[in-house]
Motif scaffolding. Structure first.
Motif, mmCIF file in Angstrom:
data_model
loop_
_atom_site.group_PDB
_atom_site.id
_atom_site.type_symbol
_atom_site.label_atom_id
_atom_site.label_comp_id
_atom_site.label_asym_id
_atom_site.label_seq_id
_atom_site.Cartn_x
_atom_site.Cartn_y
_atom_site.Cartn_z
ATOM 1 N N VAL A 208 63.418 49.735 81.139
ATOM 2 C CA VAL A 208 62.848 49.207 79.668
ATOM 3 C C VAL A 208 64.219 48.653 78.743
ATOM 4 N N LEU A 209 65.176 49.325 78.727
ATOM 5 C CA LEU A 209 66.274 49.068 77.897
ATOM 6 C C LEU A 209 66.788 47.717 78.276
ATOM 7 N N PHE A 210 67.132 47.490 79.683
ATOM 8 C CA PHE A 210 67.751 46.142 80.060
ATOM 9 C C PHE A 210 66.624 45.006 80.211
ATOM 10 N N ALA A 211 65.521 45.476 80.420
ATOM 11 C CA ALA A 211 64.684 44.239 80.620
ATOM 12 C C ALA A 211 64.450 43.196 79.694
ATOM 13 N N GLU A 212 64.730 43.939 78.448
ATOM 14 C CA GLU A 212 64.415 43.021 77.298
ATOM 15 C C GLU A 212 65.560 42.062 77.035
ATOM 16 N N TYR A 213 66.915 42.511 77.230
ATOM 17 C CA TYR A 213 68.115 41.719 77.062
ATOM 18 C C TYR A 213 68.095 40.687 78.398
ATOM 19 N N LEU A 214 67.896 41.311 79.611
ATOM 20 C CA LEU A 214 68.016 40.398 80.719
ATOM 21 C C LEU A 214 66.745 39.279 80.690
ATOM 22 N N THR A 215 65.645 39.870 80.110
ATOM 23 C CA THR A 215 64.808 38.455 80.297
ATOM 24 C C THR A 215 65.203 37.555 79.277
ATOM 25 N N LEU A 216 65.682 37.846 78.134
ATOM 26 C CA LEU A 216 66.076 36.862 77.160
ATOM 27 C C LEU A 216 67.143 36.203 77.687
ATOM 28 N N ALA A 217 67.974 36.746 78.264
ATOM 29 C CA ALA A 217 69.327 36.058 78.860
ATOM 30 C C ALA A 217 68.718 35.009 79.822
ATOM 31 N N LEU A 218 67.735 35.383 80.729
ATOM 32 C CA LEU A 218 67.325 34.297 81.871
ATOM 33 C C LEU A 218 66.554 33.292 81.074
ATOM 34 N N LEU A 219 65.672 33.429 80.120
ATOM 35 C CA LEU A 219 64.961 32.554 79.277
ATOM 36 C C LEU A 219 66.108 31.544 78.468
ATOM 37 N N GLY A 220 67.103 32.150 77.877
ATOM 38 C CA GLY A 220 68.304 31.497 77.351
ATOM 39 C C GLY A 220 68.816 30.466 78.416
ATOM 40 N N ASP A 221 69.121 31.101 79.538
ATOM 41 C CA ASP A 221 69.810 30.218 80.408
ATOM 42 C C ASP A 221 68.934 29.138 80.945
#
Length: 597
Positions: free
Chosen positions: A314-327
């Motif tokens: 849960v904690l990593f999913a938010e940042y990693l999802t936003l990172a993939l979207l930003g990429d």
């Protein structure tokens, strides 16, 4: 499926509670990804566009030029039709070295004599209007862009005004301003644009005062063998023994086209990595600022029975999802901007080549690393915290440092508060100094590039700034992105520091500190590391410029570099004023009561 849905709902809920932080993360990764992707896309981009243009216009594999238009010249060029590997040709034809005027601007030009229909080799592609006709001119697109002319405008050639009936691109010539291919009399090319006229209209140029060059376009059975068709080839040497012939393979034409981008690629690549560094700093600040809330969130999840593995997801999913979207958004932005960057003269067919697979892989790894590594520490600390401690977690009390207290006691209140804030979070001060140093690194590169004299073309004043403009526009854009991201990071660091120090600042208010002193103290905590960071960025920027400099490089004066460093102080003060003021005017009673509960 139920667990995936739960993670998705928790991530969406957290993004809704903290939209500003999610937006900052997105902007940081989009900027870094876009610039890094652009920098890597420039490798071979011009050759790709040239190949596309050559395929669409039946471009020649070899162009042979010879000064003059006499029988010996024409005979030498025609003999190349039987050279080894030649399967088709167009010409010989003529071009006149003259000048062209449009909208009050005058530049060097070559007028190519064109027929009403194109030959088998070199069929210029019209991007607007129609092909040449008596009394009408067709202008090469890069030259037209420099002139600012469109179909229907008038241009003046050899004292005669002609309407522009078409705009076209060709792969037979280098991009503007290197269209002539050869200078008058076979000498060096001083630059210029390309215009097509009919044979009848070009007769006005038949004059001893107007140099003429003859040329022929050749198509080979094996285009890659164009390098071998030279004056030194034993099969070619007897054909051109009686006259001077300059032979240009298509690879040399494409290489000349890439000169426009030669200095832009390192700017974009270095700028992309610097933006990535700033993105790491910004995300690290966000993660640190949310550490306390994240710990409480972990406590709540543990209390309702969530396993450590689920909590970590849960904690990593938010940042990693936003990172993939930003990429993904960064790659889209790079693709949209790419045509203007890789085709600055507009002389080639404009088409985005798109990021390669290795570029996509690199930017994705960088985006995930930015998000993952900067949130790893706070996440691990939160997971290791006991449930009861996590539910009652509050801001950490600053350690008592007697020596620091004695040294800072005589200082004015704003400076004292600023020093205490830095002492409490020294890593934050180092991060802000690195933020400033990174920005000044690119600003130094900007000053170095603008200190160089304009590379001129004696025959065309319009072309004097074309290559320099490309280089300067690129570094201006990258520097602007760096400054914007650095500004966001500065505001984020200031707000995070103010949030973490709200209890300390409230106690200072109860002891007599005014809101103005609190505001100045929070700003001072950012101003103190700004100057050493700025002074560090200047030599780093100069060192990065060394590999791309030469013996004739002009370095900017020391006063301009020092001025850039000192300018960081008022800019930082202005950026920190608003968040610091908002934090300073928070009601004292509400702050102390909230911390007490």
């Amino acid at each position: 499926m139920g667990r995936i849905l739960l993670v998705f709902r928790l991530v969406v809920a957290d993004v809704r509670r903290h939209p500003a932080q999610a937006a900052i993360l997105l902007v940081s990764i989009v900027a870094a990804t876009a610039v890094l992707s652009l920098g890597r896309s420039l490798q071979g981009a011009t050759e790709t566009l040239y190949r596309q243009t050559r395929a669409a216009t039946a471009g020649p594999d070899v162009v042979a030029y010879s000064p003059g238009a006499g029988r010996t010249t024409i005979r030498a060029l025609k003999s190349l039709e039987s050279a080894p590997g030649v399967v088709a040709h167009s010409g010989p034809s003529r071009q006149y070295h003259t000048r062209l005027t449009a909208h009050g601007s005058t530049g060097a030009a070559v007028v190519e004599v064109a027929g009403r229909t194109s030959g088998p080799v070199d069929r210029p592609l019209l991007t607007s209007g129609g092909w040449v006709r008596p009394g009408g001119a067709v202008v090469e697109r890069g030259f037209a862009a420099a002139l600012g002319v469109r179909v229907g405008d008038d241009v003046t050639v050899a004292g005669r005004s002609l309407p522009v009936v078409g705009i076209a691109v060709t792969a037979a010539r280098s991009v503007y301003p290197w269209a002539p291919g050869i200078g008058p009399g076979g000498g060096p090319d001083d630059g210029g644009g390309l215009v097509w006229l009919t044979a009848r209209d070009s007769r006005a140029l038949d004059s001893p005062d107007v140099p003429v060059t003859s040329f022929i376009y050749l198509k080979l059975r094996d285009p890659e063998s164009a390098w071998t068709l030279t004056r030194h080839n034993p099969a070619v040497a007897p054909m051109v023994a009686d006259t001077w012939v300059t032979i240009r393979p298509w690879q040399r034409i494409a290489g000349q086209d890439s000169v426009m981008l030669r200095d832009s690629q390192p700017i974009l690549v270095v700028g992309g990595w610097l933006l990535g560094f700033l993105a790491i700093g910004g995300v690290a600040t966000l993660a640190a600022g949310r550490a306390a809330k994240q710990t409480r969130r972990v406590g709540l999840l543990k209390a309702v029975g969530a396993t450590p593995g689920l909590i970590a997801v849960v904690l990593f999913a938010e940042y990693l999802t936003l990172a993939l979207l930003g990429d993904a958004l960064g790659l889209v932005v790079a693709r949209l901007i790419e045509p203007a960057v890789i085709n600055p003269s507009a002389s080639l067919l404009t088409a985005a080549t798109g990021p390669s697979a290795d570029t996509i892989a690199l930017t994705t790894v960088v985006a995930l690393a930015v998000a993952g590594l900067t949130t790893l520490g706070p996440t691990v600390r939160a997971l290791r915290t006991e449930t009861v401690s996590a539910l009652t977690d509050s801001a950490r009390r600053p350690p008592h440092r007697p020596l620091l207290s004695r040294l800072s006691a005589p200082l004015p209140t704003p400076l004292l508060l600023g020093v205490r804030l830095i002492a409490r979070r020294p890593g934050r001060a180092v991060l802000h100094a690195c933020n400033t140093a990174t920005t000044l690194t690119m600003v130094t590169g900007l000053l170095v590039i603008f200190a160089q004299p304009v590379k001129g073309y004696p025959g065309s004043s319009m072309a004097n700034v074309l290559r320099d403009a490309q280089e300067r526009h690129v570094i201006l854009g990258v520097t602007a992105a760096l400054i914007a991201l650095a500004a966001v990071n500065t505001i984020t660091i200031t707000w995070t520091t103010a949030q973490e120090a709200r209890r300390t600042m409230a106690i200072a208010r109860t002891l007599g500190a005014t809101p103005g002193q609190i505001t100045a103290g929070i700003s001072t905590a950012q101003l103190l590391p700004t100057l050493p960071g700025a002074l560090t960025g200047i030599p780093v920027g100069l060192v990065l410029c060394l590999p791309f400099s030469g013996a004739d490089t002009i370095w900017p004066p020391a006063w301009s570099l020092l001025t850039a460093a000192l300018a960081a102080l008022p800019v930082t003060a202005a950026l920190t004023a608003i968040p610091a003021r908002i934090a300073a005017h928070r009601p004292v009673a509400r702050t102390l009561t909230a911390d007490a509960t």
